[in-house]
Scaffold this active site. Structure first.
Site, PDB file in Angstrom:
ATOM      1  N   LYS A   1      42.545  34.393  37.915  1.00 52.39           N
ATOM      2  CA  LYS A   1      41.890  35.433  38.891  1.00 52.39           C
ATOM      3  C   LYS A   1      42.063  36.624  37.860  1.00 52.39           C
ATOM      4  CE  LYS A   1      45.121  34.409  42.509  1.00 52.39           C
ATOM      5  NZ  LYS A   1      46.585  34.948  43.428  1.00 52.39           N
ATOM      6  N   GLY A   2      42.430  36.525  35.865  1.00 50.92           N
ATOM      7  CA  GLY A   2      43.073  37.852  35.593  1.00 50.92           C
ATOM      8  C   GLY A   2      41.816  38.485  34.923  1.00 50.92           C
TER       9      GLY A   2
ATOM     10  N   GLU B   1      37.378  36.342  29.680  1.00 52.57           N
ATOM     11  CA  GLU B   1      38.834  35.662  29.820  1.00 52.57           C
ATOM     12  C   GLU B   1      39.417  38.083  30.258  1.00 52.57           C
ATOM     13  OE1 GLU B   1      40.601  34.483  31.039  1.00 52.57           O
ATOM     14  OE2 GLU B   1      40.606  32.455  30.453  1.00 52.57           O
TER      15      GLU B   1
ATOM     16  N   ASP C   1      46.067  33.563  24.849  1.00 52.82           N
ATOM     17  CA  ASP C   1      46.822  33.447  24.240  1.00 52.82           C
ATOM     18  C   ASP C   1      46.800  32.132  23.218  1.00 52.82           C
ATOM     19  OD1 ASP C   1      49.813  33.894  23.947  1.00 52.82           O
ATOM     20  OD2 ASP C   1      49.803  33.512  25.987  1.00 52.82           O
TER      21      ASP C   1
ATOM     22  N   LYS D   1      45.732  37.683  22.000  1.00 52.42           N
ATOM     23  CA  LYS D   1      47.546  37.811  20.358  1.00 52.42           C
ATOM     24  C   LYS D   1      47.138  36.793  20.085  1.00 52.42           C
ATOM     25  CE  LYS D   1      50.775  39.122  24.526  1.00 52.42           C
ATOM     26  NZ  LYS D   1      51.407  38.002  25.214  1.00 52.42           N
TER      27      LYS D   1
ATOM     28  N   PHE E   1      54.540  41.765  26.281  1.00 57.77           N
ATOM     29  CA  PHE E   1      54.421  40.879  27.587  1.00 57.77           C
ATOM     30  C   PHE E   1      54.229  41.934  28.170  1.00 57.77           C
ATOM     31  CE2 PHE E   1      56.264  37.851  30.855  1.00 57.77           C
ATOM     32  CZ  PHE E   1      55.168  38.121  31.885  1.00 57.77           C
ATOM     33  N   VAL E   2      52.244  41.522  28.446  1.00 54.39           N
ATOM     34  CA  VAL E   2      51.934  42.768  29.281  1.00 54.39           C
ATOM     35  C   VAL E   2      51.296  42.524  30.669  1.00 54.39           C
ATOM     36  CG1 VAL E   2      50.449  43.840  26.956  1.00 54.39           C
ATOM     37  CG2 VAL E   2      49.581  41.540  27.757  1.00 54.39           C
TER      38      VAL E   2
ATOM     39  N   ASP F   1      48.413  39.831  35.375  1.00 60.86           N
ATOM     40  CA  ASP F   1      49.672  39.744  36.021  1.00 60.86           C
ATOM     41  C   ASP F   1      50.993  39.310  36.190  1.00 60.86           C
ATOM     42  OD1 ASP F   1      49.787  37.263  36.348  1.00 60.86           O
ATOM     43  OD2 ASP F   1      50.712  36.890  37.573  1.00 60.86           O
TER      44      ASP F   1
ATOM     45  N   ARG G   1      48.726  43.542  38.785  1.00 59.95           N
ATOM     46  CA  ARG G   1      47.283  43.003  38.554  1.00 59.95           C
ATOM     47  C   ARG G   1      46.530  44.888  38.855  1.00 59.95           C
ATOM     48  NH1 ARG G   1      46.387  37.359  37.553  1.00 59.95           N
ATOM     49  NH2 ARG G   1      47.343  36.148  38.647  1.00 59.95           N
TER      50      ARG G   1
HETATM   51  C1  PRP Z   1      45.781  33.631  31.543  1.00 60.20           C
HETATM   52  C2  PRP Z   1      44.766  33.912  31.148  1.00 60.20           C
HETATM   53  C3  PRP Z   1      43.752  33.344  30.851  1.00 60.20           C
HETATM   54  C4  PRP Z   1      44.776  31.949  30.092  1.00 60.20           C
HETATM   55  C5  PRP Z   1      44.725  32.465  28.866  1.00 60.20           C
HETATM   56  O1  PRP Z   1      45.351  33.003  32.608  1.00 60.20           O
HETATM   57  O2  PRP Z   1      43.468  34.857  31.625  1.00 60.20           O
HETATM   58  O3  PRP Z   1      42.637  32.771  31.746  1.00 60.20           O
HETATM   59  O4  PRP Z   1      45.205  32.692  30.545  1.00 60.20           O
HETATM   60  O5  PRP Z   1      46.127  31.727  28.257  1.00 60.20           O
HETATM   61  P1  PRP Z   1      45.461  30.248  26.732  1.00 60.20           P
HETATM   62  O6  PRP Z   1      45.040  31.283  25.839  1.00 60.20           O
HETATM   63  O7  PRP Z   1      47.212  30.343  26.710  1.00 60.20           O
HETATM   64  O8  PRP Z   1      45.003  29.610  27.188  1.00 60.20           O
HETATM   65  P2  PRP Z   1      46.779  32.508  34.003  1.00 60.20           P
HETATM   66  O9  PRP Z   1      47.478  31.282  33.538  1.00 60.20           O
HETATM   67  O10 PRP Z   1      48.198  33.161  33.573  1.00 60.20           O
HETATM   68  O11 PRP Z   1      46.212  32.991  35.323  1.00 60.20           O
HETATM   69  P3  PRP Z   1      45.468  34.486  35.616  1.00 60.20           P
HETATM   70  O12 PRP Z   1      44.388  34.347  35.182  1.00 60.20           O
HETATM   71  O13 PRP Z   1      45.080  33.455  37.372  1.00 60.20           O
HETATM   72  O14 PRP Z   1      46.846  35.073  35.753  1.00 60.20           O
END
Ligand code: PRP
Length: 182
Positions: free
Chosen positions: A44-45, A101, A105, A133, A154-155, A161, A167
């Site tokens: 969703k992000g 994205e 991370d 990051k 933690f952002v 979220d 969000r």
């Molecule tokens: C977050 C972000 C990426 C992923 C990145 O999504 O939107 O999709 O994590 O992490 P990585 O580089 O360690 O793979 P999240 O799983 O939090 O879902 P969301 O977007 O629905 O909040």
């Protein structure tokens, strides 16, 4: 909601500058292409970043949505991704794809998604992120378009979220540790 934010990390103005800059980079890279251009919003992000970016892109484009999650712990480098929502098109060979994205991370999500789309026959696949990051990487991954490198804080906000909240903040802020430590 605002009382839980320690400080703004990326302001509304900076987000505007970032999306303009990346839209211009994408324009330069694809303006001469004769293929279809498809942005893939990773839910969703990435919802807010994708919508701001596509508003500024002066190119014909299509939009798709995917929802994915990593197998197991976020801190392990092995494993695959779960695809909860996939793109619907059968033939990917006639289009250039840009995966959009909100944040990178570990790098697992995007590295697996690039591989997945290439295996499905995508003509080309590039990646675009609002935030990166690099200090958190567990796999080797560098995005093609990056808004801003950030420290390991933690952002939340602008799509990101904590427990599904924050969000809708119009900026990216650092969450107060007491919010997630309790
Ligand atoms: C977050 C972000 C990426 C992923 C990145 O999504 O939107 O999709 O994590 O992490 P990585 O580089 O360690 O793979 P999240 O799983 O939090 O879902 P969301 O977007 O629905 O909040």
């Amino acid at each position: 909601m605002i009382k839980d934010i320690e400080r703004k990390l990326v302001s509304e103005e900076e987000i505007d500058e970032i999306t303009s800059r990346i839209a211009s980079q994408i324009y330069d890279d694809y303006r001469d292409s004769t293929r279809r251009l498809v942005l893939i919003c990773i839910l969703k992000g990435s919802l807010m970043f994708t919508s701001e970016l596509m508003k500024k892109l002066r190119l014909p484009l299509e939009i798709e949505f995917m929802k994915v999650s990593s197998y197991g712990s976020k801190t392990t480098s092995s494993g695959m991704i779960n695809i909860h929502l996939d793109i619907k098109r059968e033939d990917l060979s006639d289009a250039d794809f840009i995966i959009v994205e909100d944040i990178i991370d570990s790098g697992k999500t995007l590295s697996h998604l690039v591989q997945y789309l290439k295996e499905k026959g995508a003509c080309s696949v590039k990646t675009c992120t609002l935030l990166d990051k690099p200090s958190r990487r567990t796999v080797d991954f560098v995005p093609d378009y990056c808004g801003r490198v950030i420290p390991d804080k933690f952002v939340v906000g602008f799509g990101l979220d904590y427990a599904e909240k924050y969000r809708n903040l119009p900026y990216v802020g650092i969450l107060k540790p007491e919010v997630y430590e309790n």
